[in-house]
Motif scaffolding. Structure first.
Motif, PDB file in Angstrom:
ATOM      1  N   ALA A 145       0.840  -1.196   0.000  1.00  0.00           N
ATOM      2  CA  ALA A 145       0.000   0.000   0.000  1.00  0.00           C
ATOM      3  C   ALA A 145       0.879   1.252   0.000  1.00  0.00           C
ATOM      4  O   ALA A 145       1.894   1.303   0.692  1.00  0.00           O
ATOM      5  CB  ALA A 145      -0.901  -0.008   1.227  1.00  0.00           C
ATOM      6  N   VAL A 146       0.483   2.244  -0.759  1.00  0.00           N
ATOM      7  CA  VAL A 146       1.221   3.510  -0.842  1.00  0.00           C
ATOM      8  C   VAL A 146       0.568   4.509   0.117  1.00  0.00           C
ATOM      9  O   VAL A 146      -0.656   4.643   0.127  1.00  0.00           O
ATOM     10  CB  VAL A 146       1.193   4.054  -2.288  1.00  0.00           C
ATOM     11  N   ASP A 147       1.415   5.202   0.911  1.00  0.00           N
ATOM     12  CA  ASP A 147       0.883   6.233   1.812  1.00  0.00           C
ATOM     13  C   ASP A 147       0.107   7.267   1.000  1.00  0.00           C
ATOM     14  O   ASP A 147       0.613   7.742  -0.014  1.00  0.00           O
ATOM     15  CB  ASP A 147       2.032   6.984   2.519  1.00  0.00           C
ATOM     16  N   ASN A 148      -1.080   7.627   1.479  1.00  0.00           N
ATOM     17  CA  ASN A 148      -1.899   8.620   0.763  1.00  0.00           C
ATOM     18  C   ASN A 148      -1.134   9.897   0.474  1.00  0.00           C
ATOM     19  O   ASN A 148      -1.166  10.417  -0.637  1.00  0.00           O
ATOM     20  CB  ASN A 148      -3.151   8.957   1.576  1.00  0.00           C
ATOM     21  N   GLU A 149      -0.409  10.406   1.506  1.00  0.00           N
ATOM     22  CA  GLU A 149       0.279  11.698   1.325  1.00  0.00           C
ATOM     23  C   GLU A 149       1.548  11.578   0.480  1.00  0.00           C
ATOM     24  O   GLU A 149       2.137  12.590   0.123  1.00  0.00           O
ATOM     25  CB  GLU A 149       0.546  12.379   2.677  1.00  0.00           C
ATOM     26  N   ARG A 150       1.970  10.352   0.178  1.00  0.00           N
ATOM     27  CA  ARG A 150       3.145  10.182  -0.686  1.00  0.00           C
ATOM     28  C   ARG A 150       2.776   9.675  -2.077  1.00  0.00           C
ATOM     29  O   ARG A 150       3.640   9.341  -2.876  1.00  0.00           O
ATOM     30  CB  ARG A 150       4.145   9.207  -0.053  1.00  0.00           C
ATOM     31  N   THR A 151       1.476   9.616  -2.355  1.00  0.00           N
ATOM     32  CA  THR A 151       1.045   9.125  -3.672  1.00  0.00           C
ATOM     33  C   THR A 151       1.420  10.140  -4.738  1.00  0.00           C
ATOM     34  O   THR A 151       1.164  11.336  -4.591  1.00  0.00           O
ATOM     35  CB  THR A 151      -0.476   8.892  -3.675  1.00  0.00           C
TER      36      THR A 151
END
Ligand SMILES: [Fe+2]
Length: 212
Positions: A145-151
């Motif tokens: 999963a990719v961090d929302n704020e690092r997408t």
């Protein structure tokens, strides 16, 4: 002796190696109210959940000539300016779609086609039901999963297109995509089509020539 905790790199650059394009142009000026009525009068069949026209070559109708011409023009621009190729892109099959309230379209790709398109020829519901493109179109054993704020463009697992009336969207047929369920009480209308190259591919001398 104490060891320093890893601080990570401070000076670095991240650059794109490749990118996946999609193309949007408005062809609203090529679509008349009579054509919208004509398309919406086509016989529709239930296709799992959404509805699809019985006719799967709708751009061949003389009534839709101005739309077919605008689509052809956009495909040539895409071939020349975006793909950078000398061949033409020609529409193969073309069909009308209708998503009634509550209905979307599951993920799929378009086989035997190079570039596919969606045309939002009629007024859209609000919200319009986004078209979502997926980075991967195969089974993935490991999903991190990719961090929302690092997408960002390098790691986003999917990206959305918000359709607008009159928009013609072109994209690679191999891209996995789906349509969000229609959350409104109005029907959501669109047209979809496929295309393939026409012309000479490869090299006569290298015996890789193919005329299609
Ligand atoms: Fe599609």
């Amino acid at each position: 002796m104490a060891t320093k905790a890893s601080a990570g790199a401070r000076d670095y650059t991240v650059k794109p190696l490749f990118a996946e394009p999609y193309f949007v142009t408005s062809i609203a000026g090529a679509i008349t109210a009579e054509q919208v009525a004509f398309i919406q009068s086509l016989k529709m069949n239930r296709n799992q959940v959404n509805h699809i026209s019985d006719d799967l070559y709708i751009f061949r109708h003389p009534e839709l000539a101005s739309i077919a011409k605008a689509v052809d023009g956009a495909l040539q621009t895409f071939a020349t300016e975006v793909m950078g190729i000398a061949q033409r892109l020609e529409v193969t099959q073309s069909w009308a779609l209708m998503n009634p309230p509550g209905v979307g379209m599951h993920g799929h790709t378009h086989s035997n086609s190079l570039v596919s398109g969606s045309l939002y020829y009629a007024p859209l519901p609000d919200p319009p039901g986004n078209m979502i493109f997926e980075r991967h179109n195969t089974y993935r054993q490991l999903e991190l999963a990719v961090d929302n704020e690092r997408t960002n463009i390098y790691n986003a697992p999917r990206n959305a297109i918000v359709p607008k009336e009159g928009d013609l969207v072109l994209f690679s047929s191999s891209l996995q995509h789906y349509v969000e369920p229609n959350q409104t009480k109005q029907d959501r209308h669109s047209i979809a089509f496929n295309s393939f190259v026409r012309g000479k591919i490869g090299s006569f001398r290298d015996v890789s020539e193919l005329e299609v």
